[in-house]
Design a protein around this motif. Structure first.
Motif, PDB file in Angstrom:
ATOM      1  N   LEU A  93       0.830  -1.214   0.000  1.00 40.74           N
ATOM      2  CA  LEU A  93       0.000   0.000   0.000  1.00 40.74           C
ATOM      3  C   LEU A  93       0.865   1.266   0.000  1.00 40.74           C
ATOM      4  CD1 LEU A  93      -2.867   1.306   0.283  1.00 40.74           C
ATOM      5  CD2 LEU A  93      -2.516   1.210   2.752  1.00 40.74           C
TER       6      LEU A  93
ATOM      7  N   GLU B  13       2.868   1.608  -3.225  1.00 39.28           N
ATOM      8  CA  GLU B  13       2.026   2.042  -4.358  1.00 39.28           C
ATOM      9  C   GLU B  13       1.665   3.526  -4.256  1.00 39.28           C
ATOM     10  OE1 GLU B  13      -1.647  -0.150  -5.091  1.00 39.28           O
ATOM     11  OE2 GLU B  13      -2.488   1.579  -6.130  1.00 39.28           O
ATOM     12  N   GLU B  14       1.261   3.949  -3.063  1.00 40.06           N
ATOM     13  CA  GLU B  14       0.822   5.343  -2.921  1.00 40.06           C
ATOM     14  C   GLU B  14       1.965   6.325  -3.202  1.00 40.06           C
ATOM     15  OE1 GLU B  14      -2.170   5.765  -2.898  1.00 40.06           O
ATOM     16  OE2 GLU B  14      -3.086   4.052  -1.905  1.00 40.06           O
TER      17      GLU B  14
ATOM     18  N   THR C 184       3.086   5.975  -7.127  1.00 38.08           N
ATOM     19  CA  THR C 184       2.150   6.595  -8.083  1.00 38.08           C
ATOM     20  C   THR C 184       2.203   8.118  -7.962  1.00 38.08           C
ATOM     21  OG1 THR C 184       0.323   6.260  -6.540  1.00 38.08           O
ATOM     22  CG2 THR C 184       0.552   4.658  -8.289  1.00 38.08           C
TER      23      THR C 184
ATOM     24  N   GLU D 184     -15.211  15.605  -3.941  1.00 37.52           N
ATOM     25  CA  GLU D 184     -14.221  15.269  -4.968  1.00 37.52           C
ATOM     26  C   GLU D 184     -13.543  13.949  -4.614  1.00 37.52           C
ATOM     27  OE1 GLU D 184     -11.486  18.230  -6.391  1.00 37.52           O
ATOM     28  OE2 GLU D 184     -12.793  19.797  -5.621  1.00 37.52           O
ATOM     29  N   GLU D 185     -13.279  13.151  -5.633  1.00 37.27           N
ATOM     30  CA  GLU D 185     -12.635  11.866  -5.408  1.00 37.27           C
ATOM     31  C   GLU D 185     -11.117  12.060  -5.325  1.00 37.27           C
ATOM     32  OE1 GLU D 185     -14.239   9.734  -8.784  1.00 37.27           O
ATOM     33  OE2 GLU D 185     -16.201  10.502  -8.191  1.00 37.27           O
ATOM     34  N   GLY D 186     -10.463  11.142  -4.640  1.00 38.56           N
ATOM     35  CA  GLY D 186      -9.001  11.197  -4.584  1.00 38.56           C
ATOM     36  C   GLY D 186      -8.479  11.943  -3.380  1.00 38.56           C
TER      37      GLY D 186
ATOM     38  N   PHE E 239      -6.423  10.582  -1.019  1.00 43.18           N
ATOM     39  CA  PHE E 239      -6.207   9.758   0.160  1.00 43.18           C
ATOM     40  C   PHE E 239      -4.850   9.053   0.198  1.00 43.18           C
ATOM     41  CE2 PHE E 239     -10.700  10.448   0.367  1.00 43.18           C
ATOM     42  CZ  PHE E 239     -10.963  10.497   1.733  1.00 43.18           C
ATOM     43  N   GLY E 240      -4.094   9.107  -0.892  1.00 39.17           N
ATOM     44  CA  GLY E 240      -2.857   8.335  -0.976  1.00 39.17           C
ATOM     45  C   GLY E 240      -1.858   8.645   0.128  1.00 39.17           C
TER      46      GLY E 240
ATOM     47  N   PHE F 103      -2.305  10.356   2.763  1.00 42.14           N
ATOM     48  CA  PHE F 103      -2.978  10.199   4.053  1.00 42.14           C
ATOM     49  C   PHE F 103      -2.827   8.753   4.542  1.00 42.14           C
ATOM     50  CE2 PHE F 103      -6.946   9.021   6.287  1.00 42.14           C
ATOM     51  CZ  PHE F 103      -6.875   9.880   7.371  1.00 42.14           C
ATOM     52  N   LEU F 104      -3.040   7.800   3.635  1.00 40.60           N
ATOM     53  CA  LEU F 104      -2.901   6.384   4.010  1.00 40.60           C
ATOM     54  C   LEU F 104      -1.456   6.051   4.368  1.00 40.60           C
ATOM     55  CD1 LEU F 104      -5.215   4.605   1.389  1.00 40.60           C
ATOM     56  CD2 LEU F 104      -5.729   5.105   3.786  1.00 40.60           C
TER      57      LEU F 104
ATOM     58  N   LYS G   7      -0.858   7.103   7.849  1.00 39.57           N
ATOM     59  CA  LYS G   7      -1.602   6.302   8.827  1.00 39.57           C
ATOM     60  C   LYS G   7      -1.031   4.896   9.006  1.00 39.57           C
ATOM     61  CE  LYS G   7      -4.772   9.155  10.158  1.00 39.57           C
ATOM     62  NZ  LYS G   7      -4.856   9.570  11.578  1.00 39.57           N
ATOM     63  N   PHE G   8      -0.456   4.313   7.944  1.00 37.37           N
ATOM     64  CA  PHE G   8      -0.035   2.916   8.013  1.00 37.37           C
ATOM     65  C   PHE G   8       1.481   2.733   8.161  1.00 37.37           C
ATOM     66  CE2 PHE G   8      -4.312   2.374   6.270  1.00 37.37           C
ATOM     67  CZ  PHE G   8      -4.780   1.323   7.057  1.00 37.37           C
TER      68      PHE G   8
END
Lengths: 131, 103
Positions: free
Chosen positions: A38, A41-42, A45, A100-102, A104-105, A107-108, A111-112
């Protein structure tokens, strides 16, 4: 360390790097493998998406495993961007038909991850993450 | 990529299996958008066989929720694994998505 050219034809190759790492160093069904994929990838990208704007041409990728911690490092050229210091307004926007979409990358990632650091040195962006 | 649609008990079940990431999200997004046209049912995302989701997958959930809200319907999540559930939860999406106990 693996170097990937930043263009639209190389992103699949870059994804394969984390799949191979998980297969060889982690148990694929584990939560740690999920988190590594995760976060990788975030961040990746994000680097690809903004490469044109920042003038970035390559990214050096390193993945390491030490005891129960995995380390992800990205070093890339181009303009300065600190992902640890960026907050997308869309994350806190309440849900509505107009939301609006998007956004969160990163942010995740925050958090993780156990540790999420950025340094700008010698004209390069350096991201260090412990998972 | 695994994507299946099935109508069951008055709802549209959307089963996504394997992974939902930035490499396949656009294709899945387009197919779901197309399927939701002229559909007036609640949507249940069956995640029983979904191993992985990233923020690209979250965009599909927001998009579906907005689409269903526009026709007065809801979006449910069924059987996410613990990490998929954690990503949805951390993003705050359970404020507008519901959990389905059965399908």
């Amino acid at each position: 360390m693996i170097t990937i050219k930043l263009d639209s034809t190389t992103i699949k190759d870059a994804f394969k790097i984390v799949d191979d790492f998980c297969k060889s160093h982690l148990k694929e069904a584990d939560e740690l493998c999920f988190k590594v994929k995760l976060i990788y990838e975030e961040l990746l990208t994000n680097i690809f998406r903004h490469s044109r704007k920042l003038g970035s041409t390559f990214v050096n990728i390193e993945l390491k495993s030490k005891n129960s911690t995995s380390v992800i490092e990205f070093v890339y050229d181009g303009g300065e961007f600190d992902p640890t210091n960026y907050k997308d307004k869309r994350v806190d926007e309440p849900f509505s038909e107009k939301k609006e979409e998007g956004g969160f990358g990163l942010f995740l990632v925050s958090k993780f991850s156990k540790k999420f650091e950025y340094k700008r040195t010698e004209g390069l962006n350096k991201i260090y993450v412990e998972v | 990529m695994g994507l299946k649609f099935e109508e069951k008990k008055g709802a549209l079940i959307i089963e996504i299996s394997d992974k939902l990431d930035s490499l396949n999200a656009k294709e899945i997004y387009d197919k779901i958008e197309e399927r939701l046209k002229n559909c007036d049912k609640d949507v249940v995302f069956d995640f029983e066989n979904l191993d992985y989701i990233s923020s690209a997958g979250l965009q599909i959930l927001i998009s579906a929720a907005k689409n269903r809200k526009s026709v007065g319907k809801d979006v449910y999540i069924y059987k996410p694994n613990s990490m998929v559930d954690s990503v949805i939860n951390v993003a705050g999406f359970y404020s507008f998505l519901k959990k389905a106990q059965q399908i």
